[in-house]
Design an enzyme around this catalytic site. Structure first.
Site, PDB file in Angstrom:
ATOM      1  N   ASP A  51     -12.676  -6.316 -30.154  1.00  0.00           N
ATOM      2  CA  ASP A  51     -11.551  -7.259 -30.164  1.00  0.00           C
ATOM      3  C   ASP A  51     -11.264  -7.792 -28.751  1.00  0.00           C
ATOM      4  OD1 ASP A  51     -10.786  -7.432 -32.838  1.00  0.00           O
ATOM      5  OD2 ASP A  51      -9.488  -5.671 -32.747  1.00  0.00           O
ATOM      6  N   HIS A 104     -15.494   5.937  -8.843  1.00  0.00           N
ATOM      7  CA  HIS A 104     -14.233   5.423  -8.333  1.00  0.00           C
ATOM      8  C   HIS A 104     -13.206   5.209  -9.446  1.00  0.00           C
ATOM      9  CE1 HIS A 104     -12.234   2.302  -5.436  1.00  0.00           C
ATOM     10  NE2 HIS A 104     -11.384   3.105  -5.996  1.00  0.00           N
ATOM     11  N   HIS A 147      -6.926   4.177 -11.515  1.00  0.00           N
ATOM     12  CA  HIS A 147      -7.750   5.367 -11.702  1.00  0.00           C
ATOM     13  C   HIS A 147      -7.370   5.991 -13.046  1.00  0.00           C
ATOM     14  CE1 HIS A 147      -8.857   6.203  -7.219  1.00  0.00           C
ATOM     15  NE2 HIS A 147      -8.574   4.946  -7.383  1.00  0.00           N
ATOM     16  N   HIS A 155      -6.163  -2.789 -10.524  1.00  0.00           N
ATOM     17  CA  HIS A 155      -7.001  -1.623 -10.194  1.00  0.00           C
ATOM     18  C   HIS A 155      -6.262  -0.364 -10.617  1.00  0.00           C
ATOM     19  CE1 HIS A 155      -9.492   1.271  -8.217  1.00  0.00           C
ATOM     20  NE2 HIS A 155      -8.577   1.608  -7.346  1.00  0.00           N
ATOM     21  N   SER A 174       0.823  -1.210   0.000  1.00  0.00           N
ATOM     22  CA  SER A 174       0.000   0.000   0.000  1.00  0.00           C
ATOM     23  C   SER A 174       0.859   1.264   0.000  1.00  0.00           C
ATOM     24  CB  SER A 174      -0.897   0.005   1.249  1.00  0.00           C
ATOM     25  OG  SER A 174      -1.741   1.130   1.253  1.00  0.00           O
ATOM     26  N   TYR A 198      -6.608 -14.670 -35.265  1.00  0.00           N
ATOM     27  CA  TYR A 198      -5.723 -13.517 -35.122  1.00  0.00           C
ATOM     28  C   TYR A 198      -4.442 -13.945 -34.434  1.00  0.00           C
ATOM     29  CZ  TYR A 198      -4.115  -8.849 -33.824  1.00  0.00           C
ATOM     30  OH  TYR A 198      -3.375  -7.712 -33.682  1.00  0.00           O
TER      31      TYR A 198
END
Lengths: 228, 228, 228, 228
Positions: free
Chosen positions: D118, D167, D95, D93, D44, D225
């Site tokens: 795609d 968020h 932002h 995760h 963190s 592909y």
């Protein structure tokens, strides 16, 4: 001849891609020499990657090439009209994307804040379209004349920038460095003005006191910005 | 004197162009020394390219230069008012483009999500315009006083940022590092708030529970974000 | 075989991420060899980081692999149709973000100024959507055929670019270098056209005289731009 | 323990700032180990500048720290719920600014073209807001549960991305590399979707045949592909 000026004009041409103002060869910088009455300008359509100081072209104000192995920028006749009318030391042309978007929209850039007012005393004007005759006759020369016409009631020392409808920008200054500096500021001001209108579609220009205060803080007789 | 603080203030000034917050010299960082009651600030109008730690200027809160060969930033009187009123350790001024666009629009930045709420407890306020008298009298000092007025019902420790109408941003923090960090966050938050409104013109601010949760997760007595 | 062409096609493929036109593997460049009638194209789905000149695949216009250890780009059948119909020397496909946004909007890019007119003689057309049958039958080949259909009344030498609805862009030119050059210009033009409409929602395309003047200044029989 | 996974998770965490997806510490990547049932996650609030592979934290799915000198990311309980419900090998995760703007607007991202199709089979959904109770009770865990709820009628292998209202984003994949790849694609798709709506406010999503064709071209049983 004019080796120092060639070096300066070369370096300022190289600032354009470095500052993100031009793609490929879409821009040019020139600088004027008061002693000879000649100016030095970028050659036409040469890649910035391979450009060298000695490639710069020396021209006179009648459009004669004085020295240089290359053809000068195709915008040379516009530079000439600005030198003749505005008595400046440097001229820059770009298609910098934000300012060119205002030019394509045919709108002057309103003064929305102090960033603008620190440099430009009032809106950056958008010159009128050329007529079909003006285009076919002498396109680049008439581009310069229409810019000069745009400034008939404006002080070109107080607003050292213009947009050309459907085209791009010209900026100028006491030398090539200042002209390029103004081109960078113009792009930043154009970007923020567009975003300001996105954030508030009914926004009004900044009050005139802001314009007075900020422009004069840097440029007036009682300027106090910087180490002066 | 204050060599460590000069070094820190120098480094944080250099963060501004590195983080894309300033063009040319359009920003300044200062840091406060609690022992002496002096602060250290960037000199006015010196290029970031040539700036050195020893160029930083030492000032007192009455606006007297204590040490330094250069004039301090022209925004020094604003920094002084913020130090006096908010008892903070660092102050930053920028014209960062997204936040300045909100300032030019004269709008506070609503809290649209957790990125904002992690740092600013509620909207980032936009201070009112200065009157013509306030501008002509003591422009930079009054800019600071109007910011302080804006926070008369706000906690400057909970919202460490402000927009100045038609101008730019000020941020602050416990030291110069935190003040610059807040300037970076403010620009990111301003960018996302503008885009949020583009994507949904009728968007509402985030509910207050988001503000409570995220701000307190990082800043409250029971903070649990990071290694604390 | 075709080592010089492989080198050129490799280098032009590498231009795409360098110029910000592709993310990951979302683009491909090919180049045609007039002597053999073969063309050289990027392999499918190989990271640009590890791509080498010898990885390029040699194909014929019937879609047979002539040489190469990898499968060719999945867009190969589209390249083939463009080579067959337009007799060009290079083809590029990208999902460059601004131009692709126009393609996703299903709109042709109007000519708003001289940056556009210097390269593209009129709007950059947006090809119609493929039908469900065309997609299920032979998607990539039909993508090429729909592009060719789009140019039934257009000169592919005068507008060397197309948008494919809900998809991306194809550009072409006398060789791979020119095709990539056109892809870069297309992205710049797409960006400025979008911003032009933001700044002035009711903007009209540039008058035809601009198109005539600028395109012919660079491309016509009396071209005078550059060192020609 | 799990040194190879720590190295991979470290490298993928470093991709986030390199790809422009995170400012400061606003993101985290984890990777799952099938043999032990443990996962490895970023600590963190540690700066990317000083992050090292050995700083990664080993956790089990009950939220117990198995190894590591630091506290794990505060978003760890969200990662746990996604691992439990979706049986994936990596979770990210961020932002990232464009995708977060959609999340702040509370809108799912429509599929406007093949770049989207795609990778994501249908819109990228925006999960509902958490209730005040869900926030105060167990915010990060409930964030995960609300994501899982959002996928009750969706296949998380077909849409490996979600927006969380007010968020940011979560993405996942078969390992940390794929989860980061999806985070990059999501940002690009979010950017182009916003611009598509700017260019054409009444634009409709791409027809379903595009979704079928493009997703299955890369992911279905008959995928063709890449080098497969």
């Amino acid at each position: 001849m004019l080796e120092a000026l060639k070096q300066q004009v070369f370096e300022q041409n190289m600032e354009l891609p470095k500052r993100g103002l031009v793609t490929y060869t879409w821009g040019n910088v020139s600088g004027f020499d008061n002693e000879t009455g000649y100016f030095v300008i970028k050659p036409s359509g040469i890649d910035y990657d391979v450009l060298k100081p000695e490639d710069m072209v020396v021209m006179d104000l009648e459009g004669n090439k004085i020295e240089g192995k290359y053809k000068p920028s195709s915008d040379t006749p516009t530079h000439i009209e600005l030198y003749k009318a505005f008595k400046v030391g440097g001229v820059v042309h770009t298609h910098s994307p934000w300012a060119t978007s205002w030019a394509q929209a045919g709108r002057s850039i309103p003064c929305y804040g102090t960033t603008h007012a620190d440099y430009f005393y009032g809106p950056v004007p958008c010159a009128r379209s050329l007529t079909a005759e003006e285009i076919s006759e002498a396109y680049e020369k008439n581009t310069g004349l229409v810019i000069v016409e745009t400034f008939k009631d404006l002080n070109p020392d107080y607003v050292q920038a213009v947009l050309c409808t459907n085209h791009g920008t010209f900026t100028w200054g006491k030398d090539a460095d200042e002209a390029v500096h103004n081109a960078v500021v113009l792009e930043e001001v154009a970007k923020m003005a567009c975003r300001t209108e996105m954030i508030r579609p009914d926004v009004k220009p900044a009050p005139d006191v802001i314009k007075e205060k900020h422009f004069m803080r840097k440029h007036g007789a009682n300027a106090y910005y910087g180490q002066i």
